[in-house]
Design a protein around this motif. Sequence first.
Motif, short mmCIF file in Angstrom:
data_model
loop_
_atom_site.label_atom_id
_atom_site.label_comp_id
_atom_site.label_asym_id
_atom_site.label_seq_id
_atom_site.Cartn_x
_atom_site.Cartn_y
_atom_site.Cartn_z
N SER A 94 0.83 -1.20 0.00
CA SER A 94 0.00 0.00 0.00
C SER A 94 0.86 1.25 0.00
O SER A 94 0.59 2.21 -0.74
N ALA A 95 1.93 1.26 0.81
CA ALA A 95 2.81 2.43 0.88
C ALA A 95 3.53 2.66 -0.43
O ALA A 95 3.64 3.80 -0.91
N MET A 96 4.03 1.58 -1.03
CA MET A 96 4.71 1.70 -2.33
C MET A 96 3.74 2.19 -3.40
O MET A 96 4.09 3.00 -4.26
N ALA A 97 2.52 1.68 -3.38
CA ALA A 97 1.51 2.10 -4.36
C ALA A 97 1.18 3.57 -4.19
O ALA A 97 1.00 4.30 -5.18
N ASN A 98 1.08 4.03 -2.93
CA ASN A 98 0.79 5.45 -2.69
C ASN A 98 1.92 6.33 -3.22
O ASN A 98 1.67 7.39 -3.81
N THR A 99 3.16 5.89 -3.02
CA THR A 99 4.30 6.65 -3.53
C THR A 99 4.27 6.71 -5.05
O THR A 99 4.50 7.76 -5.66
N SER A 100 3.99 5.57 -5.67
CA SER A 100 3.91 5.53 -7.14
C SER A 100 2.77 6.39 -7.65
O SER A 100 2.88 7.02 -8.71
N ALA A 101 1.67 6.42 -6.91
CA ALA A 101 0.54 7.27 -7.31
C ALA A 101 0.93 8.74 -7.28
O ALA A 101 0.56 9.51 -8.17
N CYS A 102 1.71 9.12 -6.27
CA CYS A 102 2.18 10.51 -6.19
C CYS A 102 3.09 10.83 -7.37
O CYS A 102 3.02 11.93 -7.95
N GLN A 103 3.96 9.88 -7.74
CA GLN A 103 4.80 10.08 -8.91
C GLN A 103 3.96 10.23 -10.17
O GLN A 103 4.24 11.07 -11.04
N ALA A 104 2.93 9.40 -10.29
CA ALA A 104 2.05 9.47 -11.46
C ALA A 104 1.34 10.82 -11.54
O ALA A 104 1.17 11.39 -12.61
N ILE A 105 0.92 11.34 -10.37
CA ILE A 105 0.28 12.65 -10.35
C ILE A 105 1.27 13.72 -10.85
O ILE A 105 0.90 14.65 -11.58
N GLY A 106 2.54 13.56 -10.46
CA GLY A 106 3.55 14.48 -10.95
C GLY A 106 3.68 14.41 -12.46
O GLY A 106 3.81 15.44 -13.14
#
Length: 450
Positions: A94-106
Amino acid sequence: MAAVPADGDLAAEGQEPLLSSGGDDESRPRREPLVVSIAISVAANCLYAYVHLPTSHNKYYMLVARVLVGFGAGNVAVVRSYIAGATSLTERTSAMANTSACQAIGFILGPVFQTCFSLIGEKGVTWEIIDLQVNMYTAPVLLGALLGVINIILIFAIFREHQVDDMGRQCKSINFEAEESDYVDQDAQGSIDQVAVVATNILFFVILFVFAVFETIATPLTMDMYSWTRKEAVFYNGIILGAIGIESVIVFMVVKVVSKKTGERAVLYGGLLIVLVGFFILLPWGKQLPNIQWEDIKNNSIPRIIFNEMFTPFWKLQTTQLPSNHTVEPTGCSVVQPWCLYTPLIHLAQYITSDILIGFGYPVCNVMSYTLYSKILGPKSQGVYMGWLTASGSGARILGPVFVSQIYTHLGPRWAFSLICGIIVLSLLLLEAVYKRLTAFSVRYGMMQG
């Protein structure tokens, strides 16, 4: 121009293990590597904003700026190492997915900001006191520098070290003092499965390589196949990549739930299959040929055509007439690329369908690969290992544009996408071979149930 982004990734590849080594020992803070790397990025962005000032050799200053940006980008390994050490096995995906989601938003906001800054125009405004030009090219890097400064402030104001083991028990760290019974030793018994580590690095390399090819090939492919101008190709592909970014955020949120039921390995396998189907759909089919751009014929640049291609009937070639006004950009598949004369058109529906599938499969593979990797490493210090994983990704981003410039330009999309499909099939075979070894360190040594 492919050398400019490649130099940044090459710098990142060399810097990531160095930066991450600062976070490899749990007694060392991660704050300093993060601050230093972000400061380098801020300096690189400022250098790019002033690259117009020197009277000569400007391109070399631009390359230096890009290299420094690459050095700064190496902090992603430190971030992933921190997440791996600050979460239990059940929390990590979940934490890794949240980090990747933030990157995707960027990645989504990047093209949006670029589009907004284009309204400033090439001339823009000049702040003469400090010789600063603010235009459509410098505004994005100035924003990047500002965000970097904000990040440094947030790191000093908010960031705190935190360390737990795979079961979520608090570990001793530089910011945490506990009684002897309250923390666990990070140097747990057992060794890391190096075969699984190498296999995961290879899989991660392939995942980022095929996506780098996909990103790089988008503009030349659409210009060749759909007779788009460069401006149209950049604009429309920017919209498509933005839509893929939104799709990725949704996928990252869904994958957290799905992986709990099926496991990371099965999700990774499914993601690779989806990417394979996406590239397979991109293969040229049918008999319709793309519009041909004859502009280069005027320079006596005659393409080399092999014997069996010489019998392609001339009347089957759809040509784009060069306007009398040569200020208009010529469009179509350039005749200097011999494959344009015999390779079928990739229909827009094929391209859009492929974008959707690759945009779905890539984020799945991305987050599952380094989530698995962090679990394979277990409670051992992960800094340098994460650095090598990120370096393999940087290597993929270096080779992706090279692959496009060589294979696509000289042999065409049929060869390029066929080779990509072959690489993904080999990756699936590798995943099948090491499938049972891709297990969490704590599960492998019986410290907790899988």
